[in-house]
Scaffold this motif. Structure first.
Motif, PDB file in Angstrom:
ATOM      1  N   ASN A 295       0.809  -1.221   0.000  1.00 21.51           N
ATOM      2  CA  ASN A 295       0.000   0.000   0.000  1.00 21.51           C
ATOM      3  C   ASN A 295       0.841   1.271   0.000  1.00 21.51           C
ATOM      4  N   ASP A 296       2.151   1.142   0.244  1.00 23.02           N
ATOM      5  CA  ASP A 296       3.008   2.315   0.225  1.00 23.02           C
ATOM      6  C   ASP A 296       3.514   2.648  -1.174  1.00 23.02           C
ATOM      7  N   ALA A 297       3.310   1.737  -2.117  1.00 18.20           N
ATOM      8  CA  ALA A 297       3.651   2.006  -3.519  1.00 18.20           C
ATOM      9  C   ALA A 297       2.640   1.292  -4.414  1.00 18.20           C
ATOM     10  N   LEU A 298       1.360   1.418  -4.048  1.00 16.48           N
ATOM     11  CA  LEU A 298       0.324   0.642  -4.724  1.00 16.48           C
ATOM     12  C   LEU A 298       0.284   0.858  -6.232  1.00 16.48           C
ATOM     13  N   PRO A 299       0.362   2.095  -6.740  1.00 20.26           N
ATOM     14  CA  PRO A 299       0.332   2.246  -8.205  1.00 20.26           C
ATOM     15  C   PRO A 299       1.467   1.507  -8.906  1.00 20.26           C
ATOM     16  N   ARG A 300       2.630   1.475  -8.284  1.00 22.39           N
ATOM     17  CA  ARG A 300       3.775   0.782  -8.887  1.00 22.39           C
ATOM     18  C   ARG A 300       3.589  -0.733  -8.834  1.00 22.39           C
ATOM     19  N   TYR A 301       3.164  -1.245  -7.688  1.00 26.68           N
ATOM     20  CA  TYR A 301       2.927  -2.686  -7.607  1.00 26.68           C
ATOM     21  C   TYR A 301       1.817  -3.106  -8.571  1.00 26.68           C
ATOM     22  N   ALA A 302       0.810  -2.266  -8.728  1.00 27.17           N
ATOM     23  CA  ALA A 302      -0.277  -2.577  -9.659  1.00 27.17           C
ATOM     24  C   ALA A 302       0.236  -2.625 -11.094  1.00 27.17           C
ATOM     25  N   GLY A 368      16.416   0.334   3.213  1.00 26.77           N
ATOM     26  CA  GLY A 368      16.121   1.765   3.131  1.00 26.77           C
ATOM     27  C   GLY A 368      15.563   2.197   1.794  1.00 26.77           C
ATOM     28  N   ASN A 369      15.701   1.337   0.768  1.00 27.55           N
ATOM     29  CA  ASN A 369      15.150   1.642  -0.548  1.00 27.55           C
ATOM     30  C   ASN A 369      13.717   1.155  -0.706  1.00 27.55           C
ATOM     31  N   ASN A 370      13.216   0.404   0.270  1.00 27.71           N
ATOM     32  CA  ASN A 370      11.888  -0.191   0.164  1.00 27.71           C
ATOM     33  C   ASN A 370      10.798   0.882   0.237  1.00 27.71           C
ATOM     34  N   PRO A 371       9.658   0.675  -0.428  1.00 32.30           N
ATOM     35  CA  PRO A 371       8.572   1.651  -0.321  1.00 32.30           C
ATOM     36  C   PRO A 371       8.165   1.912   1.132  1.00 32.30           C
ATOM     37  N   ARG A 372       8.126   0.875   1.926  1.00 36.15           N
ATOM     38  CA  ARG A 372       7.872   0.989   3.366  1.00 36.15           C
ATOM     39  C   ARG A 372       9.134   0.521   4.071  1.00 36.15           C
ATOM     40  N   VAL A 373       9.783   1.430   4.764  1.00 38.83           N
ATOM     41  CA  VAL A 373      11.075   1.123   5.384  1.00 38.83           C
ATOM     42  C   VAL A 373      10.836   0.571   6.792  1.00 38.83           C
TER      43      VAL A 373
END
Length: 388
Positions: A295-302, A368-373
């Motif tokens: 959910n922290d990078a939902l458009p990208r995962y979609a 640290g590069n993750n959408p949710r750190v």
């Protein structure tokens, strides 16, 4: 944001292209190679796919075949000794990720000051110097090491898998010949295939993503999503093998110019402490870690789900994201990916090492590069979640 883009100066891609290795060396004025490979490549004669064209061109390649899975600093030191014992002007990494990473690390350590060790080059240090150029020839469709500025080496004193990054690890050239993957067994096809999918997905959702890496990551996910199962079930399917090899290379270029993220940060300690193959430990973690950051990078995962082929443009992002999680779980099931418990890791040992593994994961910088750190406690919770 400014993006720095790096890649090998030359990539020769296609079935049978390994036969052109002498020509590739000649383009750069190189003629005295030390070929770095592993014992199986040597004993099976597979390394002759590289050696025979070199000898036919009048060259006299020598071989260092002491590479081990998850290469160690002690093996690198032995490789440097072999390199210094001859008069070599380049290194050729022939094999899976381990021989290629070993060749890169030998080049870096051979250029080091007296007394320096591999641990002196782990991130955040930039390992930008290599003693000689490295040419990589992958025999698996997975690590993408033939196209990256990274190598991963285990410190035998601390059992830490060290990420080493810099221009010293960037190959001068790569030969990408999918015909070398025909003999790869299904387990390795699965593990390396999910490894390359992880590279592409993490590069795309990384906080360090950029348009150049995005295009490569999306292309890689399209290729891998459509062909991984076919390559697994039909090892001699040329179209699937070719697509997987191209996808793995593109995924390597993508994360080399973006980054990996939490999956890789958590994966390296599993490999170091329990000797789980790198691609397999990535696969163990990928569904749970993707769910953690979804959910922290939902458009990208979609968009990744659409590229992989499990969602459509008509699907809302939340629906596409859910379909991505379903696909990652289904892929693990079909390809026989075990949990850490199913792999045979003892629960007590796993639990005792979790704090150390979490600290090592964070120290790598990749989380640290993750959408949710995550913090240390959240990484421990994720390790517990994937165990059984």
């Amino acid at each position: 944001m400014t993006a720095t883009i790096v890649s090998p100066r030359l990539m020769r891609i296609g079935g049978g292209s390994v036969a052109q290795i002498a020509e590739v060396l000649g383009l750069f004025g190189l003629s005295r190679p030390l070929v770095v490979t592993d014992p199986w490549m040597q004993s099976s004669g597979t390394v002759n796919r590289c050696l025979d064209p070199l000898r036919a061109a009048g060259l006299a390649p020598q071989v260092f075949s002491e590479t081990v899975p998850d290469p160690t600093d002690t093996v690198i030191e032995a490789g440097v000794a072999a390199f210094r014992a001859g008069d070599y002007d380049c290194l050729i990494g022939f094999g899976g990720g381990s021989p290629m990473d070993t060749a890169k690390a030998i080049a870096i350590l051979a250029a080091a000051a007296p007394g320096q060790k591999m641990r002196d080059f782990k991130v955040p240090v930039q390992a930008d110097r290599g003693a000689v150029p490295v040419i990589c020839i992958p025999t698996t469709a997975g690590t993408g090491s033939e196209a990256t500025r990274f190598t991963v080496i285990t410190d035998t004193e601390t059992d830490e898998k060290m990420l080493i990054a810099g221009l010293g690890a960037l190959p001068l050239a790569a030969i990408v010949d999918f015909e070398l993957t025909y003999s790869v067994p299904p387990r390795t096809t699965a593990d390396t295939g999910i490894d390359s999918l992880t590279h592409a997905l993490e590069a795309y959702v990384s906080k360090r993503a950029n348009p150049h890496a995005d295009s490569l990551a999306l292309s890689a996910m399209r290729l891998i999503g459509r062909h991984l199962r076919i390559a697994y079930h039909q090892p001699r399917n040329a179209a699937a093998r070719e697509a997987m090899m191209l996808g793995a290379m593109q995924a390597g270029l993508a994360f080399s110019n973006s980054s990996v993220a939490l999956v890789h940060g958590m994966s390296r300690p599993i490999g170091a402490h329990f000797h789980v193959p790198h691609g397999l430990s990535n696969a163990m973690l990928l569904p749970a870690v993707t769910e953690y950051g979804l959910n922290d990078a939902l458009p990208r995962y979609a968009e990744a789900a659409r590229a992989i082929g499990v969602a459509t443009t008509e699907d809302a992002d939340q629906v596409a994201g859910s379909k991505l999680l379903e696909e990652l779980r289904a892929l693990n099931q079909e390809l026989g990916v075990p949990t850490p418990q199913g792999y045979g890791i003892e629960a007590r040992t796993w639990e005792e090492l979790l704090p150390l593994m979490a600290r090592q994961a964070l120290a790598s910088g990749s989380p640290g590069n993750n959408p949710r750190v995550p913090d240390e406690a959240q990484i421990i919770a994720l390790y517990r979640k994937v165990y059984a």
